[in-house]
Design a protein around this motif. Structure first.
Motif, PDB file in Angstrom:
ATOM      1  N   VAL A 158       1.158  -0.761   0.214  1.00 37.77           N
ATOM      2  CA  VAL A 158       0.265   0.221  -0.151  1.00 37.77           C
ATOM      3  C   VAL A 158       0.983   1.795   0.014  1.00 37.77           C
ATOM      4  CG1 VAL A 158      -2.053   1.631   1.269  1.00 37.77           C
ATOM      5  CG2 VAL A 158      -1.919  -1.205   1.701  1.00 37.77           C
ATOM      6  N   LYS A 159       0.660   2.211  -1.404  1.00 41.95           N
ATOM      7  CA  LYS A 159       1.113   3.493  -0.542  1.00 41.95           C
ATOM      8  C   LYS A 159       1.617   4.711  -0.133  1.00 41.95           C
ATOM      9  CE  LYS A 159       0.447   4.321  -6.014  1.00 41.95           C
ATOM     10  NZ  LYS A 159      -0.343   5.369  -6.751  1.00 41.95           N
ATOM     11  N   ALA A 160       2.313   4.512   0.636  1.00 41.33           N
ATOM     12  CA  ALA A 160       3.481   5.546   1.737  1.00 41.33           C
ATOM     13  C   ALA A 160       2.198   6.295   2.032  1.00 41.33           C
ATOM     14  CB  ALA A 160       4.797   5.779   1.768  1.00 41.33           C
ATOM     15  N   GLU A 161       1.914   7.107   1.345  1.00 44.19           N
ATOM     16  CA  GLU A 161       0.450   8.112   1.319  1.00 44.19           C
ATOM     17  C   GLU A 161      -0.859   8.140   1.841  1.00 44.19           C
ATOM     18  OE1 GLU A 161      -0.959   9.433  -2.957  1.00 44.19           O
ATOM     19  OE2 GLU A 161       0.660   8.436  -2.984  1.00 44.19           O
ATOM     20  N   HIS A 162      -0.855   6.559   1.598  1.00 45.72           N
ATOM     21  CA  HIS A 162      -2.190   5.956   2.138  1.00 45.72           C
ATOM     22  C   HIS A 162      -2.394   5.347   3.511  1.00 45.72           C
ATOM     23  CE1 HIS A 162      -4.231   6.812  -1.221  1.00 45.72           C
ATOM     24  NE2 HIS A 162      -3.059   6.123  -2.538  1.00 45.72           N
ATOM     25  N   ARG A 163      -1.053   4.802   3.692  1.00 51.33           N
ATOM     26  CA  ARG A 163      -0.927   4.003   4.896  1.00 51.33           C
ATOM     27  C   ARG A 163      -1.151   4.852   6.676  1.00 51.33           C
ATOM     28  NH1 ARG A 163       4.867   2.273   4.005  1.00 51.33           N
ATOM     29  NH2 ARG A 163       4.421   1.579   1.686  1.00 51.33           N
ATOM     30  N   ALA A 164      -1.297   5.815   6.421  1.00 53.61           N
ATOM     31  CA  ALA A 164      -1.506   5.976   8.314  1.00 53.61           C
ATOM     32  C   ALA A 164      -3.009   6.060   7.485  1.00 53.61           C
ATOM     33  CB  ALA A 164      -0.892   7.306   7.806  1.00 53.61           C
ATOM     34  N   LEU A 165      -4.161   6.479   6.617  1.00 52.23           N
ATOM     35  CA  LEU A 165      -5.155   6.406   6.700  1.00 52.23           C
ATOM     36  C   LEU A 165      -5.433   4.805   6.815  1.00 52.23           C
ATOM     37  CD1 LEU A 165      -7.759   7.816   7.303  1.00 52.23           C
ATOM     38  CD2 LEU A 165      -7.326   8.293   4.246  1.00 52.23           C
ATOM     39  N   VAL A 166      -5.218   4.215   6.544  1.00 46.79           N
ATOM     40  CA  VAL A 166      -5.434   2.515   6.492  1.00 46.79           C
ATOM     41  C   VAL A 166      -4.905   2.125   7.900  1.00 46.79           C
ATOM     42  CG1 VAL A 166      -4.807   0.549   5.574  1.00 46.79           C
ATOM     43  CG2 VAL A 166      -5.072   2.613   3.646  1.00 46.79           C
ATOM     44  N   LYS A 167      -4.320   2.548   8.761  1.00 43.41           N
ATOM     45  CA  LYS A 167      -3.867   2.192  10.141  1.00 43.41           C
ATOM     46  C   LYS A 167      -5.015   3.054  10.794  1.00 43.41           C
ATOM     47  CE  LYS A 167       0.568  -0.079   9.291  1.00 43.41           C
ATOM     48  NZ  LYS A 167       1.763  -0.073  10.365  1.00 43.41           N
ATOM     49  N   ALA A 168      -4.967   4.259  10.565  1.00 46.11           N
ATOM     50  CA  ALA A 168      -5.978   4.639  11.626  1.00 46.11           C
ATOM     51  C   ALA A 168      -7.706   4.117  11.476  1.00 46.11           C
ATOM     52  CB  ALA A 168      -6.193   6.081  11.139  1.00 46.11           C
ATOM     53  N   PHE A 169      -7.913   3.611  10.888  1.00 44.41           N
ATOM     54  CA  PHE A 169      -8.634   3.035  10.399  1.00 44.41           C
ATOM     55  C   PHE A 169      -8.820   1.603  11.058  1.00 44.41           C
ATOM     56  CE2 PHE A 169     -11.977  -0.102   8.721  1.00 44.41           C
ATOM     57  CZ  PHE A 169     -13.459   1.015   8.021  1.00 44.41           C
ATOM     58  N   TYR A 170      -7.468   1.361  10.963  1.00 42.12           N
ATOM     59  CA  TYR A 170      -7.415  -0.144  11.428  1.00 42.12           C
ATOM     60  C   TYR A 170      -7.414  -0.023  13.041  1.00 42.12           C
ATOM     61  CZ  TYR A 170      -4.924  -4.809  13.536  1.00 42.12           C
ATOM     62  OH  TYR A 170      -5.225  -5.664  14.384  1.00 42.12           O
ATOM     63  N   ARG A 171      -6.790   1.027  13.184  1.00 41.13           N
ATOM     64  CA  ARG A 171      -7.401   1.019  14.703  1.00 41.13           C
ATOM     65  C   ARG A 171      -8.311   1.208  15.565  1.00 41.13           C
ATOM     66  NH1 ARG A 171      -1.835   3.426  13.657  1.00 41.13           N
ATOM     67  NH2 ARG A 171      -2.612   5.592  13.520  1.00 41.13           N
ATOM     68  N   PHE A 172      -9.056   1.832  14.975  1.00 44.72           N
ATOM     69  CA  PHE A 172     -10.708   2.280  15.203  1.00 44.72           C
ATOM     70  C   PHE A 172     -11.515   0.998  16.014  1.00 44.72           C
ATOM     71  CE2 PHE A 172     -14.486   2.055  12.995  1.00 44.72           C
ATOM     72  CZ  PHE A 172     -15.089   2.564  14.698  1.00 44.72           C
ATOM     73  N   ALA A 173     -11.273   0.416  14.505  1.00 43.02           N
ATOM     74  CA  ALA A 173     -12.161  -1.339  14.028  1.00 43.02           C
ATOM     75  C   ALA A 173     -11.434  -1.959  15.252  1.00 43.02           C
ATOM     76  CB  ALA A 173     -11.611  -1.544  12.697  1.00 43.02           C
ATOM     77  N   ARG A 174      -9.676  -2.676  15.430  1.00 41.65           N
ATOM     78  CA  ARG A 174      -9.707  -2.993  16.514  1.00 41.65           C
ATOM     79  C   ARG A 174      -9.485  -2.866  17.937  1.00 41.65           C
ATOM     80  NH1 ARG A 174      -9.513  -7.679  18.021  1.00 41.65           N
ATOM     81  NH2 ARG A 174      -8.364  -7.815  15.882  1.00 41.65           N
ATOM     82  N   ALA A 175      -9.996  -1.781  18.452  1.00 43.64           N
ATOM     83  CA  ALA A 175     -10.071  -0.921  19.875  1.00 43.64           C
ATOM     84  C   ALA A 175     -11.639  -1.437  19.361  1.00 43.64           C
ATOM     85  CB  ALA A 175     -10.203   0.412  19.422  1.00 43.64           C
ATOM     86  N   SER A 176     -12.437  -1.000  19.040  1.00 39.87           N
ATOM     87  CA  SER A 176     -14.151  -1.278  18.964  1.00 39.87           C
ATOM     88  C   SER A 176     -14.690  -3.345  19.580  1.00 39.87           C
ATOM     89  CB  SER A 176     -14.750  -0.940  17.591  1.00 39.87           C
ATOM     90  OG  SER A 176     -14.649   0.356  17.666  1.00 39.87           O
ATOM     91  N   ASP A 177     -13.719  -4.140  17.952  1.00 39.80           N
ATOM     92  CA  ASP A 177     -13.433  -5.287  18.252  1.00 39.80           C
ATOM     93  C   ASP A 177     -12.980  -5.987  19.343  1.00 39.80           C
ATOM     94  OD1 ASP A 177     -13.527  -8.088  17.313  1.00 39.80           O
ATOM     95  OD2 ASP A 177     -11.656  -8.146  16.209  1.00 39.80           O
ATOM     96  N   ASP A 178     -11.692  -5.800  20.271  1.00 40.59           N
ATOM     97  CA  ASP A 178     -11.894  -5.978  21.434  1.00 40.59           C
ATOM     98  C   ASP A 178     -12.921  -5.288  22.650  1.00 40.59           C
ATOM     99  OD1 ASP A 178      -9.001  -7.160  20.709  1.00 40.59           O
ATOM    100  OD2 ASP A 178      -7.991  -4.698  21.226  1.00 40.59           O
ATOM    101  N   ILE A 179     -13.164  -4.498  22.427  1.00 42.13           N
ATOM    102  CA  ILE A 179     -14.313  -4.517  23.376  1.00 42.13           C
ATOM    103  C   ILE A 179     -15.419  -5.437  22.604  1.00 42.13           C
ATOM    104  CG2 ILE A 179     -16.321  -2.440  23.923  1.00 42.13           C
ATOM    105  CD1 ILE A 179     -14.325  -0.211  22.920  1.00 42.13           C
ATOM    106  N   ALA A 180     -16.278  -5.610  21.719  1.00 39.50           N
ATOM    107  CA  ALA A 180     -16.815  -6.426  21.275  1.00 39.50           C
ATOM    108  C   ALA A 180     -16.893  -8.198  22.156  1.00 39.50           C
ATOM    109  CB  ALA A 180     -17.644  -6.304  19.969  1.00 39.50           C
ATOM    110  N   ASP A 181     -14.964  -8.121  21.931  1.00 39.57           N
ATOM    111  CA  ASP A 181     -15.152  -9.590  22.235  1.00 39.57           C
ATOM    112  C   ASP A 181     -14.300 -10.212  23.469  1.00 39.57           C
ATOM    113  OD1 ASP A 181     -15.664  -9.891  19.377  1.00 39.57           O
ATOM    114  OD2 ASP A 181     -13.739 -10.415  18.716  1.00 39.57           O
ATOM    115  N   HIS A 182     -14.359  -8.662  24.374  1.00 37.43           N
ATOM    116  CA  HIS A 182     -13.791  -8.920  25.510  1.00 37.43           C
ATOM    117  C   HIS A 182     -14.505 -10.094  26.606  1.00 37.43           C
ATOM    118  CE1 HIS A 182     -12.364  -8.474  29.420  1.00 37.43           C
ATOM    119  NE2 HIS A 182     -11.210  -8.289  28.595  1.00 37.43           N
ATOM    120  N   PRO A 183     -13.806 -10.939  26.637  1.00 40.70           N
ATOM    121  CA  PRO A 183     -13.904 -12.591  27.812  1.00 40.70           C
ATOM    122  C   PRO A 183     -15.151 -11.752  28.751  1.00 40.70           C
ATOM    123  CG  PRO A 183     -12.287 -12.605  27.846  1.00 40.70           C
ATOM    124  CD  PRO A 183     -12.723 -11.363  26.803  1.00 40.70           C
ATOM    125  N   THR A 184     -14.876 -10.875  29.224  1.00 41.59           N
ATOM    126  CA  THR A 184     -15.436 -10.715  31.140  1.00 41.59           C
ATOM    127  C   THR A 184     -16.408  -9.676  31.090  1.00 41.59           C
ATOM    128  OG1 THR A 184     -13.717  -9.736  31.638  1.00 41.59           O
ATOM    129  CG2 THR A 184     -13.969 -12.135  32.155  1.00 41.59           C
TER     130      THR A 184
END
Length: 273
Positions: free
Chosen positions: A24-50
């Motif tokens: 992925v081109k460097a000019e797009h990588r930061a935005l894609v990773k920002a989306f990933y961090r948002f998705a990962r944080a949300s996923d961790d919330i939904a999938d927390h076991p306790t």
């Protein structure tokens, strides 16, 4: 419970498929990773076991609030990054709908219900990446088929863990699944047949997405999608032959690199020609 206490510690390098790789081109990588961090944080919330469902839903509401005002920092960072590009936040909102379902929906009756879940949980991710690269929305059909396939592959790989840790079952009940069998150390003959049949249905989705990468204008994104397609096909092969309850159905790093190279190079050379 502090939201940070729900973090899994999982990062983009731990995913089954590439996230903003060097292709992925460097000019797009930061935005894609920002989306990933948002998705990962949300996923961790939904999938927390306790964590309690009410607490999870409150934290997901803070994620949604951050997309439009004051809320979770990962959501606010994504909102600001997308505003710089003049991009719509619809894909992020769709993902939050999926994570909300993860908290509130534990069973899917039919294949069509599972595909509808993929519509908000997986397809928006690919559509977001295509929009970042300003690709035509005519590519969305191939994207949707590939992303749904990736989501279902993940569900089949993790079917035992999802049931044991979260009480969650993505295998459609119309298959005749005996849910309790997901807690066994080894899949029964019936469960193996169900998983193999779902892998074959997933392969049909991959047949729909087979020409998707060639329709992408960006040469490097074309190669990345070709890699993901090849990895998904390989994992379907494994799921047809192996038992995810007792056997490894994930790629090792060396194997994944070998498959990725074999898919990326032809795509790059084809575009260069």
């Amino acid at each position: 419970m502090n939201p940070n206490d729900l973090a899994s510690g999982k990062g983009d390098r731990d995913e089954n498929f590439p996230v903003a790789s060097f292709l992925v081109k460097a000019e797009h990588r930061a935005l894609v990773k920002a989306f990933y961090r948002f998705a990962r944080a949300s996923d961790d919330i939904a999938d927390h076991p306790t964590a309690e469902p009410e607490h999870k839903l409150a934290l997901l509401a803070a994620m949604r609030a951050g997309l439009t005002g004051e809320g979770a920092p990962e959501a606010m960072a994504l909102r600001d990054a997308m505003a710089e590009r003049g991009m719509d936040l619809v894909h992020a909102h769709d993902l939050l709908e999926a994570f909300t379902r993860d908290v509130t929906v534990k069973r899917y009756q039919t294949w069509d219900e599972l595909i509808d879940y993929c519509r908000v949980s997986a397809m928006p991710v690919g559509r977001f990446v295509l929009d970042v690269h300003r690709e035509s929305r005519e590519t969305w059909h191939g994207n949707d088929a590939l992303c749904a396939a990736l989501q279902i592959i993940n569900h089949l790989q993790d079917c035992a863990k999802d049931f044991r840790q979260l009480g969650r079952v993505y295998i459609p009940l119309e298959t005749g699944l005996n849910v309790e069998e997901l807690g066994a150390d080894k899949a029964s003959a019936q469960l193996r047949r169900i998983i193999a049949e779902l892998a074959r249905r997933t392969r049909q989705l991959l047949a729909e997405s087979a020409g998707f990468s060639r329709r992408i204008r960006d040469r490097r994104l074309c190669a990345e999608v070709a890699v993901i397609q090849r990895l998904a096909e390989s994992l379907c092969d494994r799921l047809e032959r192996r038992d995810p309850l007792s056997e490894n159905v994930h790629h090792g790093k060396v194997e994944a690199l070998w498959l990725a190279t074999g898919a990326a190079l032809p795509a790059l050379l084809r575009r260069a020609a």
